[in-house]
Design a protein around this motif. Structure first.
Motif, PDB file in Angstrom:
ATOM      1  N   MET A 282       0.857  -1.189   0.000  1.00 53.34           N
ATOM      2  CA  MET A 282       0.000   0.000   0.000  1.00 53.34           C
ATOM      3  C   MET A 282       0.885   1.229   0.000  1.00 53.34           C
ATOM      4  N   ARG A 283       0.600   2.137  -0.909  1.00 63.18           N
ATOM      5  CA  ARG A 283       1.405   3.343  -1.052  1.00 63.18           C
ATOM      6  C   ARG A 283       0.517   4.569  -0.962  1.00 63.18           C
ATOM      7  N   LEU A 284       1.060   5.629  -0.393  1.00 63.37           N
ATOM      8  CA  LEU A 284       0.361   6.897  -0.271  1.00 63.37           C
ATOM      9  C   LEU A 284       1.099   7.926  -1.122  1.00 63.37           C
ATOM     10  N   TYR A 285       0.425   8.425  -2.137  1.00 65.70           N
ATOM     11  CA  TYR A 285       1.013   9.414  -3.033  1.00 65.70           C
ATOM     12  C   TYR A 285       0.502  10.808  -2.663  1.00 65.70           C
ATOM     13  N   LEU A 286       1.411  11.771  -2.671  1.00 64.38           N
ATOM     14  CA  LEU A 286       1.080  13.142  -2.274  1.00 64.38           C
ATOM     15  C   LEU A 286       1.368  14.112  -3.414  1.00 64.38           C
ATOM     16  N   GLY A 287       0.426  15.018  -3.643  1.00 66.91           N
ATOM     17  CA  GLY A 287       0.633  16.107  -4.588  1.00 66.91           C
ATOM     18  C   GLY A 287       0.894  17.384  -3.801  1.00 66.91           C
ATOM     19  N   ILE A 288       2.102  17.908  -3.904  1.00 65.02           N
ATOM     20  CA  ILE A 288       2.537  19.030  -3.066  1.00 65.02           C
ATOM     21  C   ILE A 288       2.781  20.250  -3.942  1.00 65.02           C
ATOM     22  N   HIS A 289       2.239  21.385  -3.509  1.00 68.72           N
ATOM     23  CA  HIS A 289       2.430  22.647  -4.226  1.00 68.72           C
ATOM     24  C   HIS A 289       2.758  23.740  -3.220  1.00 68.72           C
ATOM     25  N   GLN A 290       3.886  24.385  -3.430  1.00 65.41           N
ATOM     26  CA  GLN A 290       4.356  25.451  -2.525  1.00 65.41           C
ATOM     27  C   GLN A 290       4.386  24.969  -1.075  1.00 65.41           C
ATOM     28  N   GLY A 291       4.858  23.731  -0.896  1.00 68.06           N
ATOM     29  CA  GLY A 291       5.033  23.176   0.440  1.00 68.06           C
ATOM     30  C   GLY A 291       3.779  22.638   1.100  1.00 68.06           C
ATOM     31  N   GLU A 292       2.628  22.696   0.405  1.00 63.84           N
ATOM     32  CA  GLU A 292       1.362  22.230   0.990  1.00 63.84           C
ATOM     33  C   GLU A 292       0.858  20.997   0.240  1.00 63.84           C
ATOM     34  N   ILE A 293       0.369  20.026   0.993  1.00 63.77           N
ATOM     35  CA  ILE A 293      -0.231  18.839   0.382  1.00 63.77           C
ATOM     36  C   ILE A 293      -1.637  19.205  -0.106  1.00 63.77           C
ATOM     37  N   LEU A 294      -1.824  19.186  -1.414  1.00 59.98           N
ATOM     38  CA  LEU A 294      -3.119  19.547  -1.991  1.00 59.98           C
ATOM     39  C   LEU A 294      -3.935  18.327  -2.413  1.00 59.98           C
ATOM     40  N   ALA A 295      -3.267  17.181  -2.598  1.00 54.32           N
ATOM     41  CA  ALA A 295      -3.974  15.954  -2.983  1.00 54.32           C
ATOM     42  C   ALA A 295      -3.221  14.768  -2.416  1.00 54.32           C
ATOM     43  N   ALA A 296      -3.954  13.706  -2.088  1.00 64.49           N
ATOM     44  CA  ALA A 296      -3.347  12.489  -1.550  1.00 64.49           C
ATOM     45  C   ALA A 296      -4.185  11.297  -2.015  1.00 64.49           C
ATOM     46  N   HIS A 297      -3.530  10.321  -2.645  1.00 64.54           N
ATOM     47  CA  HIS A 297      -4.212   9.141  -3.180  1.00 64.54           C
ATOM     48  C   HIS A 297      -3.514   7.883  -2.687  1.00 64.54           C
ATOM     49  N   THR A 298      -4.287   6.851  -2.409  1.00 65.39           N
ATOM     50  CA  THR A 298      -3.693   5.574  -1.999  1.00 65.39           C
ATOM     51  C   THR A 298      -3.714   4.590  -3.162  1.00 65.39           C
ATOM     52  N   MET A 299      -2.686   3.737  -3.195  1.00 62.48           N
ATOM     53  CA  MET A 299      -2.539   2.742  -4.252  1.00 62.48           C
ATOM     54  C   MET A 299      -2.170   1.412  -3.617  1.00 62.48           C
ATOM     55  N   VAL A 300      -2.704   0.326  -4.153  1.00 61.40           N
ATOM     56  CA  VAL A 300      -2.422  -1.017  -3.642  1.00 61.40           C
ATOM     57  C   VAL A 300      -1.825  -1.848  -4.766  1.00 61.40           C
ATOM     58  N   VAL A 301      -0.746  -2.569  -4.444  1.00 61.15           N
ATOM     59  CA  VAL A 301      -0.034  -3.408  -5.411  1.00 61.15           C
ATOM     60  C   VAL A 301      -0.109  -4.855  -4.940  1.00 61.15           C
ATOM     61  N   ALA A 302      -0.582  -5.745  -5.802  1.00 57.39           N
ATOM     62  CA  ALA A 302      -0.644  -7.169  -5.454  1.00 57.39           C
ATOM     63  C   ALA A 302      -0.531  -7.990  -6.725  1.00 57.39           C
ATOM     64  N   GLY A 303       0.451  -8.868  -6.778  1.00 62.02           N
ATOM     65  CA  GLY A 303       0.626  -9.696  -7.957  1.00 62.02           C
ATOM     66  C   GLY A 303       0.870  -8.856  -9.192  1.00 62.02           C
ATOM     67  N   SER A 304       0.126  -9.124 -10.241  1.00 59.26           N
ATOM     68  CA  SER A 304       0.294  -8.406 -11.505  1.00 59.26           C
ATOM     69  C   SER A 304      -0.709  -7.268 -11.663  1.00 59.26           C
ATOM     70  N   ARG A 305      -1.340  -6.853 -10.553  1.00 57.14           N
ATOM     71  CA  ARG A 305      -2.367  -5.819 -10.639  1.00 57.14           C
ATOM     72  C   ARG A 305      -2.070  -4.670  -9.682  1.00 57.14           C
ATOM     73  N   VAL A 306      -2.555  -3.492 -10.061  1.00 56.47           N
ATOM     74  CA  VAL A 306      -2.413  -2.294  -9.235  1.00 56.47           C
ATOM     75  C   VAL A 306      -3.772  -1.609  -9.185  1.00 56.47           C
ATOM     76  N   TRP A 307      -4.135  -1.133  -7.983  1.00 56.45           N
ATOM     77  CA  TRP A 307      -5.415  -0.456  -7.773  1.00 56.45           C
ATOM     78  C   TRP A 307      -5.191   0.952  -7.231  1.00 56.45           C
ATOM     79  N   TYR A 308      -5.879   1.914  -7.800  1.00 59.60           N
ATOM     80  CA  TYR A 308      -6.047   3.222  -7.164  1.00 59.60           C
ATOM     81  C   TYR A 308      -7.228   3.053  -6.227  1.00 59.60           C
ATOM     82  N   GLN A 309      -6.996   3.214  -4.935  1.00 59.77           N
ATOM     83  CA  GLN A 309      -8.043   2.884  -3.981  1.00 59.77           C
ATOM     84  C   GLN A 309      -8.876   4.083  -3.542  1.00 59.77           C
TER      85      GLN A 309
END
Length: 401
Positions: A282-309
């Protein structure tokens, strides 16, 4: 005597004949179900990369109000052919359980002898105290490419009104087989299914990054460039960033009019147990602009598949398009991991632009993927429970939840 010349075409025919014979032999053998240890189960999943992350052992630790069991289908010689994670929920005041296999089990759903799979599972679960079972078969039912879905939008339109780009013959046959055996399809993604009935998937296999980029529509490409020009950074966060993600998620829920009903502790537990099973699951991706987190999305990796959760974003500075930048980064990372597809999870079934929920589908259509109607979830009571007060009470209990 001249040697027999074996041509490549003949070798190919012989190989396919042998494969058909092996398949017929396997379908003639009976299967039994038994409990699996975690190592046995994980070894099977490692050979079956298409399994959903909801069927991994770690998911049982996320759903801590349920208890779990891992089961496997075996031939008489011990060879394992299928497996599944079963979650059990005890009905209050009884010693009976609702058994649930989310997006599972991992089985050969193309096997026309489906009773070989269902009968031993039902016997096993009934012996464990289950009074009803719900499964989530993994074959798709229908698919619509982005161009087809976009062209069909209009007042009152539903995706089911549109001729599908593709109908999966395995899914269609499986639905008929389940129905004739008394299994009932749950009500729908907003009325019965715990998992989304309609999802959005971007194929990755056989495509280069340049081909993924050209698959985005003009608006998406423009927004990704706009984010880069504005200086939006996309980074992989840590568990310490989950509170920031959760604050943005609450803002997103209020703005978009939905409520997932999950706490910060839920995401913290999910992040901990999935990554304990395998770092980076499980990964947490952050979109940062001028030092502030404006967006955050989680992603799950398992086997040969990836999900934006799950995705979340701030109410301000939306013009710098942090969510588009994050999705493009996540899609590229999924491709680099060798994933076969990037699953963006649920979308509404409406094609009506005036419906509030259509905005989510419109956004995902821009990636150039496909709307996929899954088979959904199917449920059946055990013998003797179909018309009992217990089963009816549990149905009412699920509806309230």
């Amino acid at each position: 005597m001249c040697a027999l010349l074996v041509t490549p075409a003949r070798q190919h025919r012989d190989q396919h004949r042998d494969q058909r014979q092996d398949r017929r032999r396997d379908q003639d053998r009976e299967l039994t179900v038994r409990t699996l240890s975690v190592p046995e189960y994980q070894a099977f999943l490692s050979r079956n990369g298409a399994a959903s992350f909801l069927q991994y052992p770690s998911w049982a630790s996320v759903k801590d109000l349920w208890h779990s069991e891992r089961v496997g289908w075996h031939y008489p010689d011990g060879e394992m052919e299928g497996a599944g994670l079963v979650l059990f929920r005890q009905f209050p005041g009884t010693r009976k359980y609702f058994a649930y296999l989310p997006e599972g089990p991992v089985a050969d759903w193309s096997d026309p002898r489906i009773d070989r799979w269902l009968a031993p599972l039902m016997r096993h679960l009934k012996a464990a105290g289950a009074f009803a079972v719900r499964i989530g078969p993994t074959p798709a039912y229908r698919r619509w490419d982005a161009a087809t879905a976009k062209a069909a939008t209009g007042p009152g339109r539903q995706i089911s009104d549109v001729l599908a780009t593709e109908v999966d013959p395995v899914g269609a046959a499986l639905a008929d087989r389940l129905r004739t055996r008394g299994w009932k399809r749950c009500g729908g993604e907003d009325d019965g299914d715990a998992q989304p009935r309609h999802v959005f998937r971007v194929p990755l296999a056989g495509r280069s990054p340049d081909e993924l980029w050209s698959g985005l529509n003009q608006e998406w490409r423009r927004n990704v460039r706009k984010a880069a020009k504005a200086g939006v950074e996309t980074v992989v966060g840590t568990a310490a960033d989950l509170p920031a993600f959760y604050r943005l998620l609450r803002l997103t829920e209020e703005r978009d009019g939905f409520r997932l009903g999950r706490s910060l502790a839920y995401y913290e537990q999910q992040y901990a147990v999935l990554n304990a099973e395998e770092p980076g699951r499980m990964r947490l991706y952050l979109g940062i602009h001028q030092g502030e987190i404006l967006a955050a999305h989680t992603m799950v990796v398992a086997g040969s598949r990836v999900w934006y959760q799950t995705g979340a974003s701030a109410d301000h500075r939306r013009e710098v398009r942090p969510s588009n930048a994050l999705q493009w980064r996540m899609m590229c990372d999924a491709h680099a991991l060798g994933a076969q597809e990037y699953d963006m999870r649920g979308v509404p079934s409406t094609l009506d632009p005036d419906e509030r929920s259509f905005g989510l589908l419109r956004w995902k259509l821009g990636t150039g993927g496909q709307v996929v109607e899954t088979l959904g979830e199917w449920e059946t009571p055990m013998d003797g429970y179909a018309n009992t007060a217990l089963y009816k009470a549990f149905q009412a209990y699920l509806a309230r939840r």
